[in-house]
Write an enzyme that holds these catalytic residues in place. Structure first.
Site, PDB file in Angstrom:
ATOM      1  N   GLY A   1       0.811  -1.160   0.020  1.00  0.00           N
ATOM      2  CA  GLY A   1       0.062   0.070   0.033  1.00  0.00           C
ATOM      3  C   GLY A   1       0.910   1.113   0.070  1.00  0.00           C
TER       4      GLY A   1
ATOM      5  CD  GLN B   1       3.425   5.739   2.584  1.00  0.00           C
ATOM      6  OE1 GLN B   1       2.406   5.298   2.181  1.00  0.00           O
ATOM      7  NE2 GLN B   1       4.424   5.027   3.110  1.00  0.00           N
TER       8      GLN B   1
ATOM      9  CB  CYS C   1       5.142   1.957   7.250  1.00  0.00           C
ATOM     10  SG  CYS C   1       4.706   3.660   6.310  1.00  0.00           S
ATOM     11  CG  LEU C   2       6.489   1.108   1.097  1.00  0.00           C
ATOM     12  CD1 LEU C   2       5.949   1.299  -0.078  1.00  0.00           C
ATOM     13  CD2 LEU C   2       7.824  -0.060   1.157  1.00  0.00           C
TER      14      LEU C   2
ATOM     15  CG  HIS D   1      -0.525   1.387   7.176  1.00  0.00           C
ATOM     16  ND1 HIS D   1       0.482   0.863   8.175  1.00  0.00           N
ATOM     17  CD2 HIS D   1       0.002   2.312   6.422  1.00  0.00           C
ATOM     18  CE1 HIS D   1       1.653   1.131   7.703  1.00  0.00           C
ATOM     19  NE2 HIS D   1       1.376   2.270   6.858  1.00  0.00           N
ATOM     20  CD  GLU D   2      -1.319   2.304   2.612  1.00  0.00           C
ATOM     21  OE1 GLU D   2      -0.760   3.679   2.597  1.00  0.00           O
ATOM     22  OE2 GLU D   2      -0.414   1.411   3.015  1.00  0.00           O
TER      23      GLU D   2
ATOM     24  CG  HIS E   1       0.127   6.776   5.469  1.00  0.00           C
ATOM     25  ND1 HIS E   1       1.280   7.116   5.817  1.00  0.00           N
ATOM     26  CD2 HIS E   1       0.224   5.476   5.169  1.00  0.00           C
ATOM     27  CE1 HIS E   1       2.074   6.386   6.071  1.00  0.00           C
ATOM     28  NE2 HIS E   1       1.678   5.192   5.756  1.00  0.00           N
TER      29      HIS E   1
HETATM   30 NI    NI Z   1       2.572   3.344   5.648  1.00  0.00          NI
END
Ligand code: NI
Length: 169
Positions: free
Chosen positions: A46, A51, A89-90, A131-132, A135
């Site tokens: 995701g 991000q 998380c990236l 999660h997304e 953000h």
């Molecule tokens: Ni993330």
């Protein structure tokens, strides 16, 4: 389409509340394509627009179940159940931590054609949606971690991917 630079924790753009998308434009369409490219290149499941430094309410998700989702202006309208597991998380590279999330969520959003869609997610997809969407309100999963963040080696990351326990690496 192109791979964009992923912002990492400490970058203030990740703490901002994103703005809704009012209409589809060429620029946003390109952004969505780039978000998918960037997510797949980084082996994530995701990615949210902040991000890659864009404060718009757009997320892309692909947990490997055969469906890839673009959710614009997503709103979680139903949650139930509970799951506890490692999440990553990236924007927090090389780390993971235990987070409890709903096990079932329903999200309403617009797709890349600005058509209303409703997605029901269980398990990893439910976790990714939660999660997304967070953000987009400037919240990182590290705020929910039970205990400590731990380091994830590359080998472990591969293993986690196989058992679908890790989000976004
Ligand atoms: Ni993330």
């Amino acid at each position: 389409m192109a791979i964009r630079n992923i912002r990492v924790m400490g970058d203030r753009v990740l703490t901002k509340v994103c703005r809704p998308v009012e209409q589809m434009t060429d620029k946003i369409s390109t952004l969505i394509g780039d978000m998918f490219d960037t997510m797949y290149d980084a082996c994530g499941v995701g990615l949210a627009a902040p991000q890659v430094g864009i404060l718009k309410r757009i997320v892309v998700i692909d947990v490997g179940d055969g469906e890839a989702y673009c959710l614009i202006n997503p709103e979680i309208v139903e949650t139930s159940g509970s799951q506890t597991g490692d999440e990553g998380c990236l924007s927090v590279p090389g780390k993971a931590g235990k987070v409890t999330r709903p096990d079932h969520v329903v999200v309403r959003a617009l797709d890349e054609n600005m058509e209303p869609i409703e997605v029901t997610g269980e398990g990893l997809l439910a976790r990714a949606i939660c999660h997304e969407c967070e953000h987009l309100d400037g919240i990182l999963y590290v705020e929910h971690v039970e205990g400590e963040l731990h380091d994830v080696s590359y080998d472990e990351e591969d293993a986690f991917d196989e058992i679908d326990e890790l989000i976004e690496k």
